[in-house]
Design a protein around this motif. Sequence first.
Motif, PDB file in Angstrom:
ATOM      1  N   PRO A 235      32.002 108.278 126.855  1.00  0.00           N
ATOM      2  CA  PRO A 235      32.020 108.090 125.308  1.00  0.00           C
ATOM      3  C   PRO A 235      33.657 107.458 124.849  1.00  0.00           C
TER       4      PRO A 235
ATOM      5  N   SER B 299      33.852 103.889 126.333  1.00  0.00           N
ATOM      6  CA  SER B 299      32.949 102.753 125.593  1.00  0.00           C
ATOM      7  C   SER B 299      33.389 102.322 124.121  1.00  0.00           C
ATOM      8  N   VAL B 300      33.846 103.655 123.358  1.00  0.00           N
ATOM      9  CA  VAL B 300      34.113 103.470 121.936  1.00  0.00           C
ATOM     10  C   VAL B 300      35.544 102.771 121.718  1.00  0.00           C
TER      11      VAL B 300
ATOM     12  N   ILE C  58      27.275 110.203 124.935  1.00  0.00           N
ATOM     13  CA  ILE C  58      27.526 111.232 124.080  1.00  0.00           C
ATOM     14  C   ILE C  58      26.414 112.484 124.366  1.00  0.00           C
TER      15      ILE C  58
ATOM     16  N   THR D 270      27.113 104.039 124.097  1.00  0.00           N
ATOM     17  CA  THR D 270      28.092 105.074 123.653  1.00  0.00           C
ATOM     18  C   THR D 270      27.339 106.389 123.222  1.00  0.00           C
TER      19      THR D 270
ATOM     20  N   LEU E 108      26.576  98.195 123.827  1.00  0.00           N
ATOM     21  CA  LEU E 108      27.805  99.204 123.852  1.00  0.00           C
ATOM     22  C   LEU E 108      27.747 100.511 123.011  1.00  0.00           C
ATOM     23  N   ALA E 109      27.141 100.134 121.773  1.00  0.00           N
ATOM     24  CA  ALA E 109      26.745 101.185 120.662  1.00  0.00           C
ATOM     25  C   ALA E 109      25.837 102.083 121.462  1.00  0.00           C
TER      26      ALA E 109
ATOM     27  N   GLY F 145      29.051 104.537 134.087  1.00  0.00           N
ATOM     28  CA  GLY F 145      30.045 105.092 133.147  1.00  0.00           C
ATOM     29  C   GLY F 145      31.363 105.404 134.220  1.00  0.00           C
TER      30      GLY F 145
END
Length: 429
Positions: A381, A384-385, A417, A413, A409-410, A215
């Motif tokens: 988050p 990545s979104v 979060i 995310t 990737l989802a 991250g």
Amino acid sequence: MNMQIDQEVNQKVSRSILERLRSYGPGIIAVLCWLGAGDLVDASLAGAHYGYSLMWVLAISLLLRYLIVNVMARYQLCNSDGVSILEGYARLHKFYPYFFLIYAFIMGHLFNSYMIKGAGEALAALLGFGHPFMWSVVVVIAALFILGKSIYNTLENLMKVSLSLMTIAFLVLAVWSTPDVGQIVKGTIGFGIPEDEGFYGAFLLIISITGAVAGSIANFVHPYFMKDKGWIRPEHKKLQRNDLLFAICVAIVIDLAVWIVGAEILKPNGIEINDIHDLSKALSLYLGHAGSVIFYLGVFSILFSSVVGKTSGFPKLLTDALQLIKKERRIKYGNQLENDPAFKFFVLFMLISPIIWSIPGMPGFITLVVGVNALNIIGFPVISVGLLILSNQKMLGKYRNNWFENLLLAAATVLAIWSSVKLAMNLFG
């Protein structure tokens, strides 16, 4: 005759490998920006306190780092409009340039705070005189001198030498300690969270490792080093991917070696890591005073290289974000980010302001490393979104994400979060 043919073939293969390695660069610089104290401290702490039980966190984080940085690079090289990754984010929403300017400004300062502090402590221990704060000041002055005469090839060569020193120091010790391969495999696929041990709990280390590896806002410096190298078109995609893959493999080797040292040497000897000198005990136990010298030299090399790398990359990210907010600056100063006076301000800020964390009485080196890298997860988050949306745009054509990349990737995310919420609950609860 056959022997002569074999020799010629071997020479051609050797030349091909050497030429390929010489062509690499952005990935090497990026991996050294990433591989500072975050990996060194988090991996050794996890190994020393929890053995191999958290190895799965490192495996997932390295996979996500490769995915995220590769997707960023692919977007910048292959989008039909020729825009940078940051310009792509700015097109999504005007919020993004402000986010990157503020977030990178804060995190760049904090990253260099522990890099400079750690480099000063390593120099003081290596040379045997002077206060660490004095040597931290020397580190800042030396980095400023190198950046003042900044030539890409010089920086690249410095990074390669430092990477070699760091790799050799820990790899030799890791092999020497005869690691338990079965436990490494078990920890990599185990997905377990052990009971807390020592001052740093398992959850905090998980967040810190994830933040330091997957991250990190430092992932955004890679596209700027690509541009410096001249990789700006789709035909550079294969070279960029191989370069990044090589860099990630180097990161795996170094992280694994450091983790093994923690699990096989520090943990069995009951050594808790409270400061940088506790880390040196691993080499001292096996190699005596020579081991300490090798350790401090390697640590100084990687930390100093990271300071130079971050101070070279972060001001570009900050200046780019500023110019996306104030577009008249791009018109006035052109596409060369270094021509904007704001770039010099960001360089000076990134180097000089972190020195306050080296003043006696400030939080310790280990505490800074773990805490700062845990904070990385908070901005993940948002990043990545945006990346998930960017990497599926029609302008990328055949270079859009495949289903597996979208799934990862989802998942990243959602994980970020959840981790951010848990971290906030721990901090304020």
